[in-house]
Write an enzyme that holds these catalytic residues in place. Sequence first.
Site, short mmCIF file in Angstrom:
data_model
loop_
_atom_site.label_atom_id
_atom_site.label_comp_id
_atom_site.label_asym_id
_atom_site.label_seq_id
_atom_site.Cartn_x
_atom_site.Cartn_y
_atom_site.Cartn_z
CD GLU A 173 -20.57 52.76 -22.51
OE1 GLU A 173 -20.13 51.94 -23.28
OE2 GLU A 173 -21.67 53.01 -22.51
CD GLU A 361 -22.19 57.25 -24.45
OE1 GLU A 361 -22.66 56.30 -24.92
OE2 GLU A 361 -21.17 57.63 -24.16
#
Length: 473
Positions: A173, A361
């Site tokens: 991320e 995720e």
Amino acid sequence: MEEFDKPLSAASFGGDFEWGVSTAAFQIEGAHDADGKGLSIWDVFTSQKSRVKDGHHAQQACDFYNCYTDDIKLIKELNIPNFRFSISWSRIMPTGHHPVNQSAIDHYNRVLDAMEAQGITPWITLYHWDLPHELELKGGWTNRECISWFGDYVEVIAKHFGHRVKNWMVMNEPSVFTGGGYFLGIHAPGKRGLTNFLRAVHHVTLATAAGGKILRDLISDGHIGTTFSCTYIEPATQKLKDIAAAKRVDTLLNRAFIEPILGLGYPETELPVIKKMAKYILPGDVEAAAFDFDFIGIQCYTREVVKHSFFTPYVGAALVKAEKRGVPTTEMHWEVHPPSIYHMLKRFDAYKGVKKILVTENGSAFPDEVVNGQVKDPKREAYLKSHLRQVLKAKNEGVNVQGYFVWTLTDNFEWAEGYHPRFGLIHVDFDTQVRTIKNSGKWYADFLKDIKKEDEDTLCYSGHGQRAPEQGA
Ligand code: GCO
């Protein structure tokens, strides 16, 4: 029968779909100064006043550093075949540079041994936000040299573990750690401002591609990816101003990090502030930023609704909070909006350069408590099921999504929110380190109990000439 009326089964995702659970070193390991570990920016950030809610730090966290054998047994007990975790750079190279700390190499080898003993396949993230502090003293990601520092680290990891680990993710991320850490100052290292942000973004982008190339050169049979956070964005109204604001936010959150990697450059037309990046882009950088990853990990938790705002610099947009919209939320104040993951899968799949997607995720935080030895968390189970249905819908419509990893195994250190949000399938009492499998964990175990890998090779380690035990063996 409509897809949404059918009972949900893991089998409907296909035999080669990768099921897993994800974690990150800083959030679980603890043992902050064990065996020669150096400081990371998160060690420093959490030691500063008023950075993390209630002054929480991660010196012990879930003590995964010491409890890994039992925690890996729990993964097995939950029938989860794939475990995503990250390596702490400042354990491996305490100053960020050579020399390598052999005890850290030994430690991660023991973790891999424990997984091998349980037949669980490792998926390693190289960078999940915990930059060695000494590198931050030299500017961290704002310093272009960070690309080669990172490259040295990737090389060390590939050389030590490449023979026994196939599945790799370079970055976690980038939008979140550059935005939080270098623009808003709410994550480590707590820097702010546009200059820091744009420099960090560009260097992280180049480092992502560089890391991918190093892994591919050194691990010939590597399955190499990188992960992106993404959020489904909708305008608050159909007014042109709100639509334009939503487009800018969407560009920043969902496009600015992946597009240069795909060789498309930064999307500066839709987000003019990115033009200011030009002064950090050197000749050859556009080419150097591109890399053809084997897969892209996407991590979508929610939707945001956006309105035009004159007062917000650079993006001219503000989020309309979920609470104000009266929609169901999690402990993170994020809206529960399952179609978001479907829309984002469609979006990322539409890029020509994206070969394959894994949901690396997805999960939710709720205020879970142990009552009479049980944790009843029906909202998490409902969240997971409803998101899985959307993943299946996308898959059935032809999106090449081939895996789903729950965030996360155990309750853990949720960055600036400390230990408050509990995201785990397993509850942790942080005073005693006692684990209690939540009902959602039991549900996931039951959901996964019949999966059988069609391609056994995906379960095996490439090194050691040894096959991992079969599922259920
Ligand atoms: C992130 C990280 C995780 C978080 C999770 C919940 O996306 O922020 O990968 O470390 O804990 O996403 O916020």
